[in-house]
Motif scaffolding. Structure first.
Motif, PDB file in Angstrom:
ATOM      1  N   ASN A   1      -4.836  -0.168  -1.740  1.00 33.85           N
ATOM      2  CA  ASN A   1      -6.072   0.329  -1.131  1.00 33.85           C
ATOM      3  C   ASN A   1      -6.799   1.318  -2.044  1.00 33.85           C
ATOM      4  O   ASN A   1      -8.028   1.307  -2.153  1.00 33.85           O
ATOM      5  N   GLU A   2      -6.021   2.159  -2.695  1.00 27.71           N
ATOM      6  CA  GLU A   2      -6.612   3.127  -3.623  1.00 27.71           C
ATOM      7  C   GLU A   2      -7.208   2.422  -4.836  1.00 27.71           C
ATOM      8  O   GLU A   2      -8.297   2.767  -5.315  1.00 27.71           O
TER       9      GLU A   2
ATOM     10  N   ASN B   1       0.810  -1.213   0.000  1.00 26.96           N
ATOM     11  CA  ASN B   1       0.000   0.000   0.000  1.00 26.96           C
ATOM     12  C   ASN B   1       0.842   1.261   0.000  1.00 26.96           C
ATOM     13  O   ASN B   1       0.361   2.341   0.303  1.00 26.96           O
TER      14      ASN B   1
ATOM     15  N   LYS C   1      -8.307  -0.677  -4.951  1.00 29.14           N
ATOM     16  CA  LYS C   1      -9.510  -1.388  -4.504  1.00 29.14           C
ATOM     17  C   LYS C   1     -10.717  -0.452  -4.463  1.00 29.14           C
ATOM     18  O   LYS C   1     -11.819  -0.816  -4.887  1.00 29.14           O
ATOM     19  N   GLU C   2     -10.513   0.744  -3.956  1.00 28.32           N
ATOM     20  CA  GLU C   2     -11.610   1.697  -3.852  1.00 28.32           C
ATOM     21  C   GLU C   2     -12.104   2.130  -5.229  1.00 28.32           C
ATOM     22  O   GLU C   2     -13.326   2.221  -5.471  1.00 28.32           O
TER      23      GLU C   2
END
Length: 306
Positions: free
Chosen positions: A50-51, A40, A53-54
């Motif tokens: 994480n970015e 990450n 995934k969003e």
């Protein structure tokens, strides 16, 4: 006949969502399986997990980390050089669990894209391992960032052609080398050298092309053959490491054959080979191991005969 379901793949060490998302939309992909190391850490080049995934969630695309299934290959499934042993890798429980999860996902209606960090498809696990395993059940399509794609079969055929071309080039190179050594041997015999050995091999990298005797003096002769001097004359291939290997082989040969008291020198025969009758030969006499000039250089431009 029912068409096989499609599984897509994409690879790049620097995956950015701005590049990946348009590809996913183009092929109506709604599930990403990520085989990369889960990181990450933002670096401005790769979109952090994480970015990513969003952004995928916002586009209603599922994201599933699969590093434990396909990313990590244990040492038991690798050879001493670290290369993957296919038969061992596909027998690992984690790998088989990953395959089962993919099968379940396809049955549920997901259109899957497997991503890893290898941009060159033919070197990637998604091609060499996953695609190879799944190709009998699914149609494997490997995507490129420019929107082009190749099937598993097309890449296999392309690799096969490359391998055949490589073998042909190696065969041609070996033939050129053999012709050069034949010319060198004829030249030496004509000039009163008694050839004792051809291609005496201590181990890989430590080989003596020709060992000959003249006037009670040993000559260890390195033969270098090229088809042109486009990339430098043949003798320039005798670099520092090559000279170290030659000296090591000479020391062992003299010791094994009880010739430690016999005077010796290192020669080089450099040949530009264009055809059977069109070549140039240079004989460099008494090369200095420290890279200084040799004693003399003789040139020869006509095919020698005994």
């Amino acid at each position: 006949m029912r068409e096989k379901p499609i599984i897509y793949t994409y690879g790049n060490a620097l995956i950015k969502s701005a590049t990946l998302l348009p590809l996913l939309k183009q092929y109506n992909i709604n599930c990403v399986i990520d085989c990369r190391t889960n990181s990450n850490t933002p670096n401005g080049i790769t979109t952090p997990v994480n970015e990513l995934k969003e952004e995928l969630r916002q586009q209603k695309i599922a994201y599933i980390p699969f590093f434990n299934h396909f990313g990590f290959i244990p040492s038991i499934a690798r050879n001493r050089q670290g290369s993957i042993i296919y038969s061992q890798a596909i027998a690992q429980p984690n790998f088989l669990q990953g395959i089962e999860r993919i099968n379940n996902g396809i049955e549920k209606g997901f259109t899957i894209c497997i991503i890893d960090n290898q941009r060159e498809t033919y070197k990637s696990k998604r091609f060499l391992l996953i695609g190879k395993y799944l190709q009998n059940t699914y149609r494997i399509i490997h995507l490129h960032e420019n929107g082009h794609y190749f099937s598993q079969e097309e890449i296999e055929q392309k690799n096969q052609r490359k391998e055949e071309e490589r073998k042909q080039k190696n065969k041609h190179r070996q033939n050129i080398g053999s012709n050069g050594e034949e010319i060198a041997a004829l030249y030496l015999a004509r000039n009163n050298y008694h050839i004792i050995e051809h291609n005496w091999n201590l181990h890989r990298g430590c080989e003596l092309d020709i060992i000959a005797m003249k006037n009670n003096r040993l000559h260890f002769i390195e033969v270098k053959t090229r088809t042109s001097d486009k990339y430098g004359e043949p003798q320039t291939a005798i670099n520092h490491q090559k000279m170290r290997n030659i000296l090591k082989a000479i020391q062992t040969y003299r010791f094994q054959h009880y010739l430690t008291n016999t005077e010796y020198q290192i020669d080089s025969i450099a040949i530009i080979y264009r055809s059977e009758q069109d070549y140039d030969l240079k004989h460099f006499l008494n090369i200095r191991p420290n890279g200084e000039a040799c004693d003399d250089c003789k040139t020869f431009h006509k095919r020698p005969t005994l």
